[in-house]
Design a protein around this motif. Structure first.
Motif, PDB file in Angstrom:
ATOM      1  N   VAL A 100       0.838  -1.202   0.000  1.00  0.00           N
ATOM      2  CA  VAL A 100       0.000   0.000   0.000  1.00  0.00           C
ATOM      3  C   VAL A 100       0.872   1.251   0.000  1.00  0.00           C
ATOM      4  O   VAL A 100       0.587   2.243  -0.689  1.00  0.00           O
ATOM      5  N   TYR A 101       1.959   1.193   0.749  1.00  0.00           N
ATOM      6  CA  TYR A 101       2.869   2.334   0.795  1.00  0.00           C
ATOM      7  C   TYR A 101       3.499   2.583  -0.575  1.00  0.00           C
ATOM      8  O   TYR A 101       3.572   3.722  -1.051  1.00  0.00           O
ATOM      9  N   GLU A 154       2.654   6.798  -1.641  1.00  0.00           N
ATOM     10  CA  GLU A 154       3.640   7.741  -2.176  1.00  0.00           C
ATOM     11  C   GLU A 154       3.034   8.647  -3.245  1.00  0.00           C
ATOM     12  O   GLU A 154       3.373   9.828  -3.340  1.00  0.00           O
ATOM     13  N   ARG A 155       2.130   8.095  -4.053  1.00  0.00           N
ATOM     14  CA  ARG A 155       1.508   8.906  -5.099  1.00  0.00           C
ATOM     15  C   ARG A 155       0.516   9.905  -4.525  1.00  0.00           C
ATOM     16  O   ARG A 155       0.386  11.029  -5.016  1.00  0.00           O
ATOM     17  N   VAL A 156      -0.200   9.501  -3.491  1.00  0.00           N
ATOM     18  CA  VAL A 156      -1.191  10.405  -2.904  1.00  0.00           C
ATOM     19  C   VAL A 156      -0.505  11.605  -2.262  1.00  0.00           C
ATOM     20  O   VAL A 156      -0.969  12.743  -2.370  1.00  0.00           O
ATOM     21  N   TRP A 157       0.642  11.381  -1.598  1.00  0.00           N
ATOM     22  CA  TRP A 157       1.333  12.465  -0.912  1.00  0.00           C
ATOM     23  C   TRP A 157       2.411  13.126  -1.776  1.00  0.00           C
ATOM     24  O   TRP A 157       3.180  13.937  -1.287  1.00  0.00           O
ATOM     25  N   HIS A 179       3.874  12.210   6.053  1.00  0.00           N
ATOM     26  CA  HIS A 179       3.342  10.899   6.389  1.00  0.00           C
ATOM     27  C   HIS A 179       4.182   9.779   5.790  1.00  0.00           C
ATOM     28  O   HIS A 179       4.515   8.793   6.465  1.00  0.00           O
ATOM     29  N   VAL A 180       4.517   9.913   4.518  1.00  0.00           N
ATOM     30  CA  VAL A 180       5.220   8.827   3.833  1.00  0.00           C
ATOM     31  C   VAL A 180       6.607   8.612   4.413  1.00  0.00           C
ATOM     32  O   VAL A 180       7.087   7.471   4.496  1.00  0.00           O
ATOM     33  N   LEU A 215       8.451   1.335   8.928  1.00  0.00           N
ATOM     34  CA  LEU A 215       8.605   0.013   8.332  1.00  0.00           C
ATOM     35  C   LEU A 215      10.034  -0.503   8.475  1.00  0.00           C
ATOM     36  O   LEU A 215      10.257  -1.699   8.720  1.00  0.00           O
ATOM     37  N   ILE A 216      11.014   0.381   8.346  1.00  0.00           N
ATOM     38  CA  ILE A 216      12.410  -0.047   8.488  1.00  0.00           C
ATOM     39  C   ILE A 216      12.693  -0.502   9.914  1.00  0.00           C
ATOM     40  O   ILE A 216      13.284  -1.565  10.147  1.00  0.00           O
TER      41      ILE A 216
END
Length: 269
Positions: A35-36, A41-44, A73-74, A81-82
């Motif tokens: 999802v990320y 990434e495209r939304v933000w 946010h991204v 996640l890392i």
């Protein structure tokens, strides 16, 4: 960042995880990482470009954007996640260390020298503690990032219009956020998946601890039952690590027999 290599490394964790751990890893890759990469990434990507304020004062839009979006946010999700997946890498490295140690032992001692680990990937000893600490760390990281998100963005939502009065804005101006509803949907989705991951980590932690407690209780009951069947046994836990030393039940010959000649004949025969 090449997430494909990262995913390939973490895929080896499945071999050393429980069923809850496999579900957690699938949830991270399918509902968080994909999802990320695909949508978030495209939304933000246009959040700064489409952040408009009803003023032409130079620098006002940039100052207001930094005030309401101190961290993207991204970028927070990427860092989350890392940090969440790093403990799983430590488990893989611990297993690799055990396998290398076992291989070196086999080369040194040969086939008849025994084995250090019957199964290097089995969660026993230090590997069990590494796995348990990784679960605690992953749950703590997700909880900490949820708190950070809530502190930056109350209730995890973005309003369509924000008011800004920071310098060099001449007065209180209205600023408009791009696609607030779409961003709120993805934010709630990522928050919900993080909460589910925390619950899975806690359930897996409880499962491992309860399983180890049951094994310890079963071992104590087995030792107690064995001692009850052999009352003349002597236990030496400090010397042989919970191994039991059994003394023979045959009576020893007396040190000073009543008839030394008869005892000597019996011994010779």
């Amino acid at each position: 960042m090449n997430w494909g290599i990262f995913e390939g490394i973490l895929s080896g964790v499945n071999k050393y995880s429980t069923a809850f751990g496999r579900i957690w890893l699938s949830l991270v890759f399918i509902f968080r990482l994909l999802v990320y990469l695909v949508t978030a990434e495209r939304v933000w990507s246009d959040d700064h470009k489409d952040f408009d304020c009803n003023t032409r004062q130079p620098g006002c839009s940039n100052v207001c954007f930094d005030q309401f979006f101190p961290v993207s946010h991204v970028r927070l999700w990427a860092l989350q996640l890392i940090l969440v997946t790093c403990p799983s890498l430590l488990v893989v490295m611990h297993v690799a260390y055990r396998e290398a140690r076992e291989k070196k032992h086999q080369e040194t001692a040969g086939e008849g020298g025994g084995r250090l680990y019957l199964n290097p990937g089995k969660k026993r000893g230090g590997l069990w503690w590494t796995y348990v600490c990784s679960l605690v760390f992953k749950a703590s990281v997700d909880a900490a990032f949820l708190y950070v998100f809530h502190s930056f963005y109350p209730k995890y939502t973005l309003p369509p219009v924000v008011k800004c009065h920071a310098a060099p804005c001449p007065n209180t101006v209205d600023c408009f956020i791009s696609k607030p509803s779409e961003k709120n949907i993805f934010t709630f989705f990522m928050v919900a998946t993080a909460v589910v991951c925390i619950l899975l980590n806690l359930v897996e932690l409880a499962y491992l601890v309860s399983k180890r407690c049951r094994e310890c209780l079963a071992g104590r009951r087995a030792r107690a039952t064995h001692e009850g069947h052999h009352p003349d046994c002597v236990t030496s836990k400090d010397l042989l690590s919970d191994d039991l030393i059994y003394l023979g039940s045959d009576p020893h010959p007396p040190l000073l027999p009543d008839h030394p000649q008869d005892y000597a004949k019996k011994t010779i025969l």
